[in-house]
Design an enzyme around this catalytic site. Structure first.
Site, PDB file in Angstrom:
ATOM      1  N   GLU A 114       0.257  -3.104   4.747  1.00 12.86           N
ATOM      2  CA  GLU A 114      -0.974  -2.481   4.798  1.00 12.86           C
ATOM      3  C   GLU A 114      -1.047  -1.655   6.092  1.00 12.86           C
ATOM      4  O   GLU A 114      -0.727  -2.418   7.100  1.00 12.86           O
ATOM      5  CB  GLU A 114      -2.145  -3.265   4.518  1.00 12.86           C
ATOM      6  N   ASP A 115      -1.440  -0.330   6.153  1.00 16.29           N
ATOM      7  CA  ASP A 115      -1.523   0.275   7.419  1.00 16.29           C
ATOM      8  C   ASP A 115      -3.208   0.606   7.895  1.00 16.29           C
ATOM      9  O   ASP A 115      -3.483   0.941   8.862  1.00 16.29           O
ATOM     10  CB  ASP A 115      -1.146   1.461   7.231  1.00 16.29           C
ATOM     11  N   LYS A 146     -10.916  -1.087  -1.417  1.00 20.54           N
ATOM     12  CA  LYS A 146     -10.698  -2.005  -0.295  1.00 20.54           C
ATOM     13  C   LYS A 146     -11.815  -1.597   0.805  1.00 20.54           C
ATOM     14  O   LYS A 146     -12.437  -0.713   0.872  1.00 20.54           O
ATOM     15  CB  LYS A 146      -9.548  -1.505   0.321  1.00 20.54           C
ATOM     16  N   ASP A 184       0.012   5.170   0.997  1.00 19.32           N
ATOM     17  CA  ASP A 184      -0.175   5.990   2.011  1.00 19.32           C
ATOM     18  C   ASP A 184       0.128   5.206   3.388  1.00 19.32           C
ATOM     19  O   ASP A 184      -0.830   4.351   3.733  1.00 19.32           O
ATOM     20  CB  ASP A 184      -1.578   6.520   2.052  1.00 19.32           C
ATOM     21  N   ASP A 220       0.912  -1.257  -0.168  1.00 15.49           N
ATOM     22  CA  ASP A 220       0.106   0.113   0.127  1.00 15.49           C
ATOM     23  C   ASP A 220       1.044   1.459  -0.086  1.00 15.49           C
ATOM     24  O   ASP A 220       2.143   1.184   0.449  1.00 15.49           O
ATOM     25  CB  ASP A 220      -0.975  -0.073   1.220  1.00 15.49           C
ATOM     26  N   SER A 228      -2.495   0.621  -4.360  1.00 14.26           N
ATOM     27  CA  SER A 228      -3.217   1.618  -3.643  1.00 14.26           C
ATOM     28  C   SER A 228      -4.303   2.192  -4.173  1.00 14.26           C
ATOM     29  O   SER A 228      -4.867   2.354  -5.429  1.00 14.26           O
ATOM     30  CB  SER A 228      -2.567   2.968  -3.595  1.00 14.26           C
ATOM     31  N   ALA A 229      -5.282   2.633  -3.166  1.00 13.05           N
ATOM     32  CA  ALA A 229      -6.688   3.267  -3.787  1.00 13.05           C
ATOM     33  C   ALA A 229      -6.492   4.656  -4.277  1.00 13.05           C
ATOM     34  O   ALA A 229      -7.301   5.475  -4.979  1.00 13.05           O
ATOM     35  CB  ALA A 229      -7.612   3.467  -2.614  1.00 13.05           C
TER      36      ALA A 229
HETATM   37  C1  G6P Z   1      -5.477   5.791   0.053  1.00 11.22           C
HETATM   38  C2  G6P Z   1      -5.707   6.699   1.498  1.00 11.22           C
HETATM   39  C3  G6P Z   1      -7.140   7.125   1.653  1.00 11.22           C
HETATM   40  C4  G6P Z   1      -7.474   7.706   0.432  1.00 11.22           C
HETATM   41  C5  G6P Z   1      -7.378   6.995  -0.899  1.00 11.22           C
HETATM   42  C6  G6P Z   1      -7.520   7.736  -2.240  1.00 11.22           C
HETATM   43  O1  G6P Z   1      -6.120   4.522   0.206  1.00 11.22           O
HETATM   44  O2  G6P Z   1      -5.568   5.636   2.406  1.00 11.22           O
HETATM   45  O3  G6P Z   1      -7.189   8.100   2.825  1.00 11.22           O
HETATM   46  O4  G6P Z   1      -8.861   8.328   0.401  1.00 11.22           O
HETATM   47  O5  G6P Z   1      -5.942   6.505  -1.146  1.00 11.22           O
HETATM   48  O6  G6P Z   1      -6.742   8.583  -2.500  1.00 11.22           O
HETATM   49  P1  G6P Z   1      -6.766   9.974  -3.514  1.00 11.22           P
HETATM   50  O7  G6P Z   1      -5.285  10.471  -3.297  1.00 11.22           O
HETATM   51  O8  G6P Z   1      -6.944   9.380  -4.567  1.00 11.22           O
HETATM   52  O9  G6P Z   1      -7.607  10.906  -2.894  1.00 11.22           O
HETATM   53 MG    MG Z   2      -2.624   3.182   3.660  1.00  8.33          MG
END
Ligand code: G6P
Ligand code: MG
Length: 216
Positions: free
Chosen positions: A170-171, A146, A12, A10, A115-116
Site C-alpha cells: 500500500e502507498d 479504506k 494506484d 493496491d 483497490s478503491a
Molecule cells: C484509489 C486512489 C484514489 C482514488 C480511488 C478511486 O484508491 O488512490 O486516489 O480516488 O482509487 O478511484 P477511481 O478511479 O474510482 O476514481
Molecule cells: Mg494507492
C-alpha cells in the site's frame, strides 16, 4: 515459521503511477473552482474513494455544492483522469511490480488486487497484467472505503486464505490502516515518515524480495 500465503496489492501508486494522474485531475478541478490544495493534503486523498475525495477537496476550498453538483464534478474529474489513463502504455507499470508479481506466482503465493478504484480493470488491461492476479477486488465490488478493511478481507476470501496469511502492499495512509484493521501484514510503498503503521516501508516493489516478505 512462515505462514504467508498471499499478497494483496493496491493499484494506484503501487503497481502504476496513476496517483500522479489523480493528483493532476483533482488539482485541475480545484483550480477550476478557484482554489488549490497542497501535496501534503493530497496524501490524504490516496486510497480514498472518488466521492469522499471530492468532499475533502471542497471542504479545503470552503466550497459547498449540492449532491447533483458534486456528482457532476466527480464525473468531470474522472473524464480528465481517464484522458491521462487512456494514454498509458504497458511500460508505465512501476519498476519491479511485474517482476515481483511473477516471483510470487512462481513460488505459489496467491495474488490479488485490492483497490478503491472503479477504473481498476481498465488500467490493468492498459498495462497488460490482468492475468497476473488470482482475484481482483475493486471499487465496484466493495461499499466501505479504506481505512475500512473490506476490500482486503474480500481479497483474502476470494483467494481462500485467512487475513493473517496475507501481506498487503500500500502507498496510502488509509490503505495501511485498512490492512492493519484487517489483521494483515503491510508493506508501505513510499516514505516511512508518512506510512508509520506499516511493518516495512520500501520505495517501490523493485526493492521487494521474498526474503523480506518471509521476515515480516
Ligand atoms: C484509489 C486512489 C484514489 C482514488 C480511488 C478511486 O484508491 O488512490 O486516489 O480516488 O482509487 O478511484 P477511481 O478511479 O474510482 O476514481
Ligand atoms: Mg494507492
Amino acid at each position: 515459521m512462515n505462514t504467508i500465503k498471499a499478497c494483496i496489492f493496491d493499484l494506484d501508486g503501487v503497481i502504476v503511477d496513476t496517483a500522479v494522474y489523480h493528483y493532476k485531475a483533482w488539482k485541475r478541478l480545484a483550480n477550476s473552482l478557484g482554489f488549490d490544495f497542497t501535496e501534503h493534503q493530497n496524501e490524504q486523498l490516496k486510497g480514498v474513494s472518488r466521492v469522499r475525495s471530492l468532499q475533502l477537496i471542497l471542504g479545503w476550498g470552503g466550497v459547498t455544492k449540492t449532491e447533483a453538483e458534486q456528482e457532476q464534478l466527480a464525473t468531470q474529474k474522472n473524464i480528465w483522469y481517464m484522458e491521462m489513463v487512456n494514454q498509458m502504455k504497458p511500460d508505465e507499470i512501476l519498476p519491479g511490480a511485474k517482476e515481483f508479481l511473477t516471483t510470487c506466482r512462481k513460488v505459489g503465493l496467491k495474488t490479488a488486487l485490492g483497490s478503491a478504484s472503479k477504473n481498476s480493470m481498465t488500467i490493468l488491461e492498459k498495462i497488460g497484467i490482468t492475468d497476473m492476479f488470482d482475484a481482483v477486488i475493486d471499487g465496484n465490488k466493495v461499499s466501505k472505503a479504506k481505512p475500512d478493511p473490506e476490500v482486503f478481507l474480500a481479497g483474502a476470501q476470494a483467494l481462500g486464505v485467512f487475513p493473517e496469511e496475507c501481506v498487503v502492499f500500500e502507498d496510502a495512509i488509509a490503505g495501511v490502516e485498512a490492512a492493519v484493521a484487517g489483521d494483515m501484514k503491510v508493506v508501505g510503498i513510499g516514505s516511512p515518515d508518512v506510512l508509520t503503521g506499516a511493518n516495512l516501508v520500501i520505495k517501490g516493489l523493485d526493492e521487494m524480495t521474498l526474503d523480506k516478505l518471509y521476515k515480516l
